[in-house]
Design a protein around this motif. Structure first.
Motif, PDB file in Angstrom:
ATOM      1  N   GLY A 112       0.832  -1.149   0.042  1.00  0.00           N
ATOM      2  CA  GLY A 112       0.012   0.170  -0.060  1.00  0.00           C
ATOM      3  C   GLY A 112       1.027   1.148   0.055  1.00  0.00           C
ATOM      4  N   SER A 113       0.229   2.326  -0.231  1.00  0.00           N
ATOM      5  CA  SER A 113       0.897   3.578  -0.229  1.00  0.00           C
ATOM      6  C   SER A 113       0.763   4.422   1.051  1.00  0.00           C
ATOM      7  CB  SER A 113       0.301   4.666  -1.436  1.00  0.00           C
ATOM      8  OG  SER A 113       0.754   4.106  -2.610  1.00  0.00           O
ATOM      9  N   THR A 114       1.715   5.105   1.504  1.00  0.00           N
ATOM     10  CA  THR A 114       1.717   5.991   2.536  1.00  0.00           C
ATOM     11  C   THR A 114       1.955   7.436   1.925  1.00  0.00           C
ATOM     12  OG1 THR A 114       4.021   5.798   3.153  1.00  0.00           O
ATOM     13  CG2 THR A 114       2.339   4.178   4.113  1.00  0.00           C
ATOM     14  N   THR A 128       4.506   7.257  -1.024  1.00  0.00           N
ATOM     15  CA  THR A 128       5.567   6.228  -0.970  1.00  0.00           C
ATOM     16  C   THR A 128       4.826   4.714  -0.960  1.00  0.00           C
ATOM     17  OG1 THR A 128       6.195   6.162   1.213  1.00  0.00           O
ATOM     18  CG2 THR A 128       7.345   7.321  -0.376  1.00  0.00           C
ATOM     19  N   THR A 129       5.392   3.828  -1.569  1.00  0.00           N
ATOM     20  CA  THR A 129       4.705   2.607  -1.447  1.00  0.00           C
ATOM     21  C   THR A 129       5.451   1.679  -0.586  1.00  0.00           C
ATOM     22  OG1 THR A 129       4.067   2.682  -3.857  1.00  0.00           O
ATOM     23  CG2 THR A 129       3.985   0.390  -3.044  1.00  0.00           C
ATOM     24  N   GLN A 130       4.741   0.963   0.308  1.00  0.00           N
ATOM     25  CA  GLN A 130       5.242  -0.018   1.166  1.00  0.00           C
ATOM     26  C   GLN A 130       5.000  -1.535   1.056  1.00  0.00           C
ATOM     27  OE1 GLN A 130       4.584   1.216   5.436  1.00  0.00           O
ATOM     28  NE2 GLN A 130       6.038   2.914   5.108  1.00  0.00           N
ATOM     29  N   VAL A 131       5.699  -2.385   1.159  1.00  0.00           N
ATOM     30  CA  VAL A 131       5.287  -3.898   1.078  1.00  0.00           C
ATOM     31  C   VAL A 131       5.931  -4.299   2.569  1.00  0.00           C
ATOM     32  CG1 VAL A 131       5.812  -6.066  -0.068  1.00  0.00           C
ATOM     33  CG2 VAL A 131       5.989  -3.874  -1.259  1.00  0.00           C
ATOM     34  N   GLY A 132       4.779  -4.601   3.241  1.00  0.00           N
ATOM     35  CA  GLY A 132       5.186  -4.920   4.800  1.00  0.00           C
ATOM     36  C   GLY A 132       4.515  -6.174   5.276  1.00  0.00           C
ATOM     37  N   ALA A 133       4.819  -6.438   6.376  1.00  0.00           N
ATOM     38  CA  ALA A 133       4.640  -7.651   7.286  1.00  0.00           C
ATOM     39  C   ALA A 133       4.094  -7.321   8.709  1.00  0.00           C
ATOM     40  CB  ALA A 133       5.435  -8.846   6.936  1.00  0.00           C
TER      41      ALA A 133
END
Length: 416
Positions: A112-114, A128-133
């Protein structure tokens, strides 16, 4: 003339955001999928949260972004809404709402974007785009180790060879500030000096204060205190604060766990590490590589955040900053093969049915196919030039007689 000028102005984006298209977009999607798929291999399951939420989800009391950093607006009921500056609080809210009765591990991942308002832009993106867990309901050092090991494996799968994950602990600085007897205002000022790696300012601030010698020495050296297990041993000798000692013991355990994973060559301890987010309570970490000055991934333990939404649970999370990661990969010239290798079926109206049937047949075999009716006034060479520009692997031309001729543009099409 004025109308034409106005029209051209619509081609530009607002400050802090940008378009991503063509090959850059394909490469970005490839890396995003690589990160996401690796998280799935570790047992994480997808979650999506809204792009905007109520302001209170992210307010300063929760330790997230400051009010002046958020993009705020109002709904029809006059509630203050914000574009999310951080995804972790949103997931904490979801876990408290949908997993309230779960006491075992909860593993969630997201893309998702922040949105952070950048004062004066300064070359940084607002979106910015984040890929997270996020890993919930596990307060063990093994959970810390697994998350950092997963971060390292994700980076390796993108093609990066040379990178470091710097590891610190939020409890260390808080324990040392407590041992030094600093007020809240003094603690914030010292944090600013440490964040800027300004050991001279730290020394000047602490010089005339009545602070235990070891604690003072450790605080002054914190900005430059990097290294391996020996760094932890050095710090342990300089403090008697229980909170600080507990943090150092946790880092030592983490070192041995990552050694078991075989990841020790990629880690460095940074005892002066601080986080922009106040909700971190334990281990914190950031990944760095060549080609970009900012972290390409960040993470940490936040054992009190979910409780603010009604569920008492420990948690640890990480997020890849996709924009910074792509800058690093491009700078290091890491090869990313994101070509789609489409097939272009070129036909005349008399052969429309045959073209559609051929396209359906190839798609059923998992081939990407474009259909295009040939204009009689445009020579075949122009379509070949288009194909080369548009990453077309081959053109299947159905002529007026129904005969199919293949023109290879990017190499083999697997015999299709």
């Amino acid at each position: 003339m004025a109308g034409n000028t106005y029209s051209k102005s619509l081609l530009f984006t607002p400050e802090g955001v940008r378009d991503i298209y063509g090959e850059d977009c394909e490469k970005r999607n490839k890396i995003q999928s690589e990160l996401h798929n690796t998280m799935k291999l570790y047992g994480f399951r997808d979650i999506q949260t809204p792009t905007f939420e109520f302001f209170d989800i992210f307010n300063r009391e929760r330790g997230t972004a400051g009010s002046q950093e958020m993009f705020k607006f109002f709904d029809q009921y006059n509630n203050t809404l914000v574009l999310r500056p951080d995804i972790t609080p949103s997931i904490a809210r979801c876990v408290a709402k949908y997993y309230s009765g779960e006491e075992m591990q909860i593993r969630l991942c997201y893309v998702g974007s922040t949105f952070i308002h950048r004062s004066g832009y300064q070359g940084k993106l607002s979106e910015t785009t984040q890929v997270g867990a996020e890993l919930m309901n596990d307060d063990s050092s093994d959970a810390d180790g697994e998350m950092i090991a997963m971060m390292i494996e994700c980076l390796q799968r993108t093609g990066l060879d040379e990178f470091k994950v710097d590891i610190g602990h939020a409890g260390l600085f808080r324990g040392l500030a407590e041992e030094a007897g600093l007020t809240g205002e003094e603690t914030e000022r010292l944090k600013l000096y440490l964040a800027n790696k300004n050991s001279f300012a730290v020394e000047d601030m602490l010089e005339k204060r009545d602070i235990p010698t070891g604690c003072k020495e450790l605080l002054i050296r914190l900005p430059d205190l990097f290294g391996g297990e020996e760094t932890i041993a050095y710090a342990r000798e300089k403090t008697e604060n229980p909170r600080a000692l507990e943090a150092l013991e946790r880092l030592e355990k983490l070192y041995h766990i990552l050694n078991t994973y075989g990841m020790e060559e990629h880690i460095t301890f940074d005892l002066g590490m601080l986080s922009h987010y106040e909700y971190y309570t334990g281990v914190i970490f950031k990944a760095y590589t060549y080609g970009t000055g900012d972290a390409i991934a960040t993470g940490g333990r936040y054992d009190n955040l979910v409780e603010q939404f009604g569920k008492k649970t420990p948690a640890i999370g990480l997020a890849f900053v996709l924009d910074e990661l792509m800058v690093a990969l491009n700078s290091q010239k890491v090869a990313i093969d994101a070509r789609e290798a489409d097939i272009l079926i070129l036909y005349r109206s008399a052969n429309r049915k045959a073209a559609i049937e051929l396209g359906n047949e190839l798609r059923a075999r998992n081939r990407a196919v474009r259909l295009m009716r040939k204009n009689a006034d445009i020579p075949l060479e122009k379509y070949k030039e288009y194909g080369l520009r548009g990453e077309v692997a081959s053109i299947l031309y159905i002529d007026d007689t129904g005969e199919i001729t293949e023109f290879e543009l990017m190499g083999s099409t697997n015999g299709e």
